[in-house]
Design a protein around this motif. Structure first.
Motif, PDB file in Angstrom:
ATOM      1  N   ASP A 230       0.844  -1.196   0.000  1.00 47.33           N
ATOM      2  CA  ASP A 230       0.000   0.000   0.000  1.00 47.33           C
ATOM      3  C   ASP A 230       0.880   1.247   0.000  1.00 47.33           C
ATOM      4  N   VAL A 231       1.963   1.185   0.795  1.00 50.53           N
ATOM      5  CA  VAL A 231       2.898   2.318   0.853  1.00 50.53           C
ATOM      6  C   VAL A 231       3.668   2.436  -0.448  1.00 50.53           C
ATOM      7  N   LEU A 232       4.211   1.341  -0.951  1.00 52.94           N
ATOM      8  CA  LEU A 232       5.027   1.379  -2.167  1.00 52.94           C
ATOM      9  C   LEU A 232       4.214   1.839  -3.373  1.00 52.94           C
ATOM     10  N   GLN A 233       2.946   1.454  -3.423  1.00 51.66           N
ATOM     11  CA  GLN A 233       2.082   1.844  -4.545  1.00 51.66           C
ATOM     12  C   GLN A 233       1.354   3.167  -4.287  1.00 51.66           C
ATOM     13  N   ASN A 234       1.591   3.753  -3.108  1.00 52.00           N
ATOM     14  CA  ASN A 234       0.916   4.991  -2.720  1.00 52.00           C
ATOM     15  C   ASN A 234      -0.593   4.849  -2.915  1.00 52.00           C
ATOM     16  N   TYR A 235      -1.106   3.720  -2.446  1.00 45.07           N
ATOM     17  CA  TYR A 235      -2.495   3.358  -2.695  1.00 45.07           C
ATOM     18  C   TYR A 235      -3.387   3.843  -1.552  1.00 45.07           C
ATOM     19  N   ASN A 236      -4.053   4.943  -1.755  1.00 51.12           N
ATOM     20  CA  ASN A 236      -5.024   5.480  -0.791  1.00 51.12           C
ATOM     21  C   ASN A 236      -4.514   5.296   0.635  1.00 51.12           C
ATOM     22  N   LEU A 237      -3.369   5.905   0.929  1.00 50.81           N
ATOM     23  CA  LEU A 237      -2.707   5.673   2.213  1.00 50.81           C
ATOM     24  C   LEU A 237      -3.537   6.148   3.392  1.00 50.81           C
ATOM     25  N   SER A 238      -4.320   7.199   3.199  1.00 50.35           N
ATOM     26  CA  SER A 238      -5.136   7.681   4.315  1.00 50.35           C
ATOM     27  C   SER A 238      -6.167   6.637   4.738  1.00 50.35           C
ATOM     28  N   GLY A 239      -6.547   5.764   3.807  1.00 53.41           N
ATOM     29  CA  GLY A 239      -7.528   4.733   4.124  1.00 53.41           C
ATOM     30  C   GLY A 239      -6.916   3.411   4.533  1.00 53.41           C
ATOM     31  N   ALA A 240      -5.572   3.317   4.534  1.00 55.54           N
ATOM     32  CA  ALA A 240      -4.916   2.041   4.854  1.00 55.54           C
ATOM     33  C   ALA A 240      -5.232   1.539   6.263  1.00 55.54           C
ATOM     34  N   PRO A 241      -5.204   2.395   7.285  1.00 57.54           N
ATOM     35  CA  PRO A 241      -5.546   1.887   8.622  1.00 57.54           C
ATOM     36  C   PRO A 241      -6.963   1.321   8.695  1.00 57.54           C
ATOM     37  N   ALA A 242      -7.904   1.962   8.032  1.00 62.02           N
ATOM     38  CA  ALA A 242      -9.284   1.453   8.040  1.00 62.02           C
ATOM     39  C   ALA A 242      -9.355   0.109   7.321  1.00 62.02           C
ATOM     40  N   ARG A 243      -8.588  -0.035   6.242  1.00 59.46           N
ATOM     41  CA  ARG A 243      -8.586  -1.316   5.525  1.00 59.46           C
ATOM     42  C   ARG A 243      -7.989  -2.417   6.412  1.00 59.46           C
ATOM     43  N   LEU A 244      -6.932  -2.080   7.135  1.00 60.63           N
ATOM     44  CA  LEU A 244      -6.336  -3.056   8.049  1.00 60.63           C
ATOM     45  C   LEU A 244      -7.322  -3.441   9.138  1.00 60.63           C
ATOM     46  N   SER A 245      -8.012  -2.467   9.697  1.00 57.50           N
ATOM     47  CA  SER A 245      -8.989  -2.739  10.751  1.00 57.50           C
ATOM     48  C   SER A 245     -10.080  -3.669  10.242  1.00 57.50           C
ATOM     49  N   ALA A 246     -10.557  -3.421   9.006  1.00 58.81           N
ATOM     50  CA  ALA A 246     -11.592  -4.268   8.432  1.00 58.81           C
ATOM     51  C   ALA A 246     -11.080  -5.688   8.210  1.00 58.81           C
ATOM     52  N   LEU A 247      -9.838  -5.815   7.762  1.00 59.20           N
ATOM     53  CA  LEU A 247      -9.236  -7.132   7.559  1.00 59.20           C
ATOM     54  C   LEU A 247      -9.171  -7.901   8.874  1.00 59.20           C
ATOM     55  N   ILE A 248      -8.742  -7.237   9.931  1.00 57.77           N
ATOM     56  CA  ILE A 248      -8.678  -7.886  11.243  1.00 57.77           C
ATOM     57  C   ILE A 248     -10.071  -8.326  11.683  1.00 57.77           C
ATOM     58  N   ASP A 249     -11.067  -7.472  11.445  1.00 57.81           N
ATOM     59  CA  ASP A 249     -12.441  -7.828  11.815  1.00 57.81           C
ATOM     60  C   ASP A 249     -12.916  -9.067  11.065  1.00 57.81           C
ATOM     61  N   HIS A 250     -12.553  -9.173   9.792  1.00 60.29           N
ATOM     62  CA  HIS A 250     -12.963 -10.340   9.012  1.00 60.29           C
ATOM     63  C   HIS A 250     -12.281 -11.606   9.523  1.00 60.29           C
ATOM     64  N   ILE A 251     -11.042 -11.465   9.989  1.00 62.22           N
ATOM     65  CA  ILE A 251     -10.337 -12.622  10.553  1.00 62.22           C
ATOM     66  C   ILE A 251     -10.997 -13.060  11.853  1.00 62.22           C
ATOM     67  N   THR A 252     -11.224 -12.110  12.742  1.00 63.19           N
ATOM     68  CA  THR A 252     -11.768 -12.468  14.059  1.00 63.19           C
ATOM     69  C   THR A 252     -13.216 -12.927  13.970  1.00 63.19           C
ATOM     70  N   ALA A 253     -13.962 -12.442  12.969  1.00 66.39           N
ATOM     71  CA  ALA A 253     -15.340 -12.893  12.800  1.00 66.39           C
ATOM     72  C   ALA A 253     -15.394 -14.316  12.240  1.00 66.39           C
ATOM     73  N   THR A 254     -14.412 -14.652  11.416  1.00 65.27           N
ATOM     74  CA  THR A 254     -14.409 -15.976  10.777  1.00 65.27           C
ATOM     75  C   THR A 254     -13.848 -17.040  11.703  1.00 65.27           C
ATOM     76  N   VAL A 255     -12.798 -16.693  12.436  1.00 67.87           N
ATOM     77  CA  VAL A 255     -12.195 -17.631  13.399  1.00 67.87           C
ATOM     78  C   VAL A 255     -12.108 -16.919  14.751  1.00 67.87           C
ATOM     79  N   PRO A 256     -13.229 -16.829  15.472  1.00 70.91           N
ATOM     80  CA  PRO A 256     -13.298 -16.007  16.686  1.00 70.91           C
ATOM     81  C   PRO A 256     -12.328 -16.415  17.784  1.00 70.91           C
ATOM     82  N   THR A 257     -11.926 -17.680  17.820  1.00 68.50           N
ATOM     83  CA  THR A 257     -11.028 -18.117  18.887  1.00 68.50           C
ATOM     84  C   THR A 257      -9.561 -18.021  18.500  1.00 68.50           C
ATOM     85  N   ALA A 258      -9.276 -17.581  17.290  1.00 69.14           N
ATOM     86  CA  ALA A 258      -7.885 -17.505  16.832  1.00 69.14           C
ATOM     87  C   ALA A 258      -7.140 -16.375  17.526  1.00 69.14           C
TER      88      ALA A 258
END
Length: 361
Positions: A130-158
């Motif tokens: 995301d940094v190397l491609q300068n891909y919507n960097l202001s939205g990167a933290p929100a994308r990471l947060s959403a990714l973590i949410d998808h992980i914890t929702a799919t495997v809640p005990t992980a």
């Protein structure tokens, strides 16, 4: 006679088809590119990320050093993922490191991978592209947060270990990497506050640009080994994330001998970030005029602060008293050399900087 010879090309063709089928079947039997081929029944751990997980520049990446630490410590771990590669010294080659991928690309596939491999532990290092491609960097933290949410929702005990991304040699890209990294502790703490099994690993602090290849992006062998050490320390700090050591013989910890006089150290405490109800801090330990083999830092909070999660040190608390001890890879310091550890904490009042005491071995 010619008519009797004419069927031979068809026979050769049929044999070629049969031979190809045999080769493909053999490939399936030995598990070429098959993620589950090396399962040993241990705790399923998914290395997740981009080329720094894949090891496109150095086969095995940090996974080799991490695997060797698992086996040396007697831990029985099964790496899982849809990809498989690495050197012979890596006992389990499965992973989910996709070279060149950004956060959103990992997120688009994560639920399917998690359903397929059901990891108990996830090692997430993502955001560099995301940094190397300068891909919507202001939205990167929100994308990471959403990714973590998808992980914890799919495997809640992980147990989900989220790393800050490693340093970059280019100064502009490094500034963007630091800006992205600065949001990660707060993201992790918000998941912890919601009762999710999410843990911060400050991988950026574990490496320097001297640990990178000439491309200024990927770690060299030393850098990957530092990543392995940081992952291993973080995993060992969370009970059950890599199981118990019953599957092998742990490497014994030597009993330290009383140090000779003159070994000293100092410690400096810095608050690196604050938010409502919480903060992040780092402590830099510096050896005195004589080399040391280990260090212990103690302090006492005066306003109800409490450490909730630490990296690059083993931190314990008893009431307001806090004790931090070096981990295996950062205790030995040459004269004047330093080591840094960090932690997240909670704070309900004035977050004053405490007075630290450093004791050296």
């Amino acid at each position: 006679m010619p008519s009797r010879l004419s069927p031979l090309p068809d026979v050769r063709h049929r044999w070629a088809v049969v031979l190809a089928a045999v080769i493909l079947a053999a490939g399936a039997l030995i598990g070429v590119g098959t993620a589950r081929a090396e399962s040993n029944g241990g705790v399923r751990v998914m290395p997740l990320g981009d080329s720094i997980t894949d090891g496109v520049t150095l086969p095995g990446a940090y996974r080799t050093g991490l695997w060797q630490r698992f086996t040396g410590g007697g831990y029985r771990v099964d790496f899982v993922g849809s990809l498989s590669n690495g050197p012979a010294s890596l006992g389990d080659h499965d992973h989910e490191g996709h070279s060149g991928w950004r956060i959103d690309q990992i997120d688009a596939n994560i639920v399917n991978w998690l359903h397929a491999y059901s990891p108990h532990t996830v090692l997430l290092h993502i955001g560099t592209n995301d940094v190397l491609q300068n891909y919507n960097l202001s939205g990167a933290p929100a994308r990471l947060s959403a990714l973590i949410d998808h992980i914890t929702a799919t495997v809640p005990t992980a147990e989900v270990f989220v790393a800050t991304i490693i340093p970059l040699a280019n100064s502009g890209q490094e500034a963007n990497a630091r800006a992205y990294n600065s949001a990660i502790p707060g993201i992790v703490q918000s998941k912890v506050n919601a009762g999710e099994h999410v843990h911060l690993v400050d991988m950026h602090a574990a490496l320097t640009t001297a640990d990178l290849l000439s491309d200024g992006i990927h770690p060299n062998a030393t850098g990957f080994d530092k990543m392995a050490a940081a992952w291993f320390s973080a995993l060992r700090s969370v009970p059950g994330s890599i199981g118990d050591t019953g599957g092998g013989t742990p490497t014994p910890t030597p009993t330290p001998t009383p140090p000779p006089g003159g070994r000293t150290c100092t410690a400096a405490y810095t608050v690196t970030g604050q938010w409502s109800g919480g903060f992040q801090a780092s402590v830099t330990v510096t050896a005195g005029s004589t080399a040391i083999t280990g260090w212990t830092v103690t302090w006492r909070y005066a306003n109800g602060q409490a450490v909730t999660q630490a990296w690059n040190a083993t931190v314990t608390s008893s009431g307001s008293a806090v004790t931090a001890r070096n981990v295996g890879y950062n205790g030995a310091l040459a004269a004047g050399a330093g080591a840094e550890f960090g932690f997240l904490g909670t704070s309900t009042g004035v977050n004053e900087v405490p007075t630290l005491t450093c004791t050296a071995n």
